[in-house]
Design a protein around this motif. Structure first.
Motif, PDB file in Angstrom:
ATOM      1  N   GLU A  37       0.855  -1.174   0.000  1.00 52.79           N
ATOM      2  CA  GLU A  37       0.000   0.000   0.000  1.00 52.79           C
ATOM      3  C   GLU A  37       0.893   1.226   0.000  1.00 52.79           C
ATOM      4  O   GLU A  37       1.914   1.255   0.693  1.00 52.79           O
ATOM      5  CB  GLU A  37      -0.907  -0.017   1.230  1.00 52.79           C
ATOM      6  N   HIS A  39       1.843   4.849   1.092  1.00 51.68           N
ATOM      7  CA  HIS A  39       1.612   5.602   2.322  1.00 51.68           C
ATOM      8  C   HIS A  39       2.223   6.991   2.189  1.00 51.68           C
ATOM      9  O   HIS A  39       3.349   7.138   1.713  1.00 51.68           O
ATOM     10  CB  HIS A  39       2.255   4.860   3.499  1.00 51.68           C
ATOM     11  N   HIS A  40       1.480   8.009   2.614  1.00 51.28           N
ATOM     12  CA  HIS A  40       1.997   9.383   2.660  1.00 51.28           C
ATOM     13  C   HIS A  40       2.790   9.554   3.955  1.00 51.28           C
ATOM     14  O   HIS A  40       2.242   9.359   5.043  1.00 51.28           O
ATOM     15  CB  HIS A  40       0.851  10.401   2.664  1.00 51.28           C
ATOM     16  N   PRO A  43       0.908  13.037   6.274  1.00 53.76           N
ATOM     17  CA  PRO A  43      -0.448  12.670   5.883  1.00 53.76           C
ATOM     18  C   PRO A  43      -1.079  13.635   4.877  1.00 53.76           C
ATOM     19  O   PRO A  43      -0.916  14.853   4.980  1.00 53.76           O
ATOM     20  CB  PRO A  43      -1.226  12.684   7.199  1.00 53.76           C
ATOM     21  N   SER A  45      -4.096  14.348   4.654  1.00 51.82           N
ATOM     22  CA  SER A  45      -5.071  15.177   5.375  1.00 51.82           C
ATOM     23  C   SER A  45      -4.421  16.377   6.059  1.00 51.82           C
ATOM     24  O   SER A  45      -5.110  17.314   6.446  1.00 51.82           O
ATOM     25  CB  SER A  45      -5.819  14.339   6.408  1.00 51.82           C
ATOM     26  N   HIS A  63       1.392  -0.654   7.329  1.00 54.26           N
ATOM     27  CA  HIS A  63       0.525   0.477   7.003  1.00 54.26           C
ATOM     28  C   HIS A  63      -0.528   0.663   8.094  1.00 54.26           C
ATOM     29  O   HIS A  63      -0.751   1.774   8.573  1.00 54.26           O
ATOM     30  CB  HIS A  63      -0.117   0.272   5.638  1.00 54.26           C
ATOM     31  N   ARG A  64      -1.153  -0.432   8.515  1.00 55.61           N
ATOM     32  CA  ARG A  64      -2.135  -0.345   9.607  1.00 55.61           C
ATOM     33  C   ARG A  64      -1.476   0.186  10.873  1.00 55.61           C
ATOM     34  O   ARG A  64      -2.033   1.016  11.583  1.00 55.61           O
ATOM     35  CB  ARG A  64      -2.750  -1.719   9.876  1.00 55.61           C
ATOM     36  N   LYS A  66       1.174   2.138  11.208  1.00 54.30           N
ATOM     37  CA  LYS A  66       1.482   3.568  11.116  1.00 54.30           C
ATOM     38  C   LYS A  66       0.235   4.418  11.323  1.00 54.30           C
ATOM     39  O   LYS A  66       0.288   5.444  11.979  1.00 54.30           O
ATOM     40  CB  LYS A  66       2.138   3.916   9.777  1.00 54.30           C
ATOM     41  N   HIS A  67      -0.897   3.982  10.779  1.00 55.65           N
ATOM     42  CA  HIS A  67      -2.125   4.752  10.924  1.00 55.65           C
ATOM     43  C   HIS A  67      -2.713   4.631  12.322  1.00 55.65           C
ATOM     44  O   HIS A  67      -3.393   5.535  12.790  1.00 55.65           O
ATOM     45  CB  HIS A  67      -3.146   4.368   9.854  1.00 55.65           C
ATOM     46  N   LYS A  69      -1.044   4.820  14.962  1.00 56.10           N
ATOM     47  CA  LYS A  69      -0.292   5.755  15.809  1.00 56.10           C
ATOM     48  C   LYS A  69      -0.825   7.172  15.716  1.00 56.10           C
ATOM     49  O   LYS A  69      -0.511   8.010  16.533  1.00 56.10           O
ATOM     50  CB  LYS A  69       1.189   5.727  15.432  1.00 56.10           C
ATOM     51  N   HIS A  70      -1.613   7.472  14.654  1.00 54.48           N
ATOM     52  CA  HIS A  70      -2.142   8.827  14.482  1.00 54.48           C
ATOM     53  C   HIS A  70      -3.380   9.007  15.270  1.00 54.48           C
ATOM     54  O   HIS A  70      -4.368   8.619  15.296  1.00 54.48           O
ATOM     55  CB  HIS A  70      -2.383   9.125  12.998  1.00 54.48           C
TER      56      HIS A  70
END
Length: 70
Positions: A37, A39-40, A43, A45, A63-64, A66-67, A69-70
């Protein structure tokens, strides 16, 4: 290379270049990418551009992670 700032998803060309740059490995865990996947790093957003300098390929697990952690 810069592309339209309103485009969020990496193009096939960008994914191909990233695969070559990363030598087929996940940018995080360094395992061979069977599935990946884009990934930026900054982000999308939060103003992150969809360009090669802000993209990396990750395996779905990383990827999951890293997201999460946000």
């Amino acid at each position: 290379l810069m592309f339209n700032p309103q485009v969020r998803l990496a193009s096939q060309w960008q994914r191909s270049v990233l695969m070559l740059q990363q030598k087929g490995l996940c940018a995080s865990c360094k395992e061979p990418l069977k599935e990946f996947e884009a990934h930026h790093r900054q982000p999308y957003s939060e103003g992150g551009a969809t360009n090669l300098s802000n993209l990396e390929l990750l395996c779905p697990r990383c990827h999951r992670s890293k997201h999460a952690k946000h």
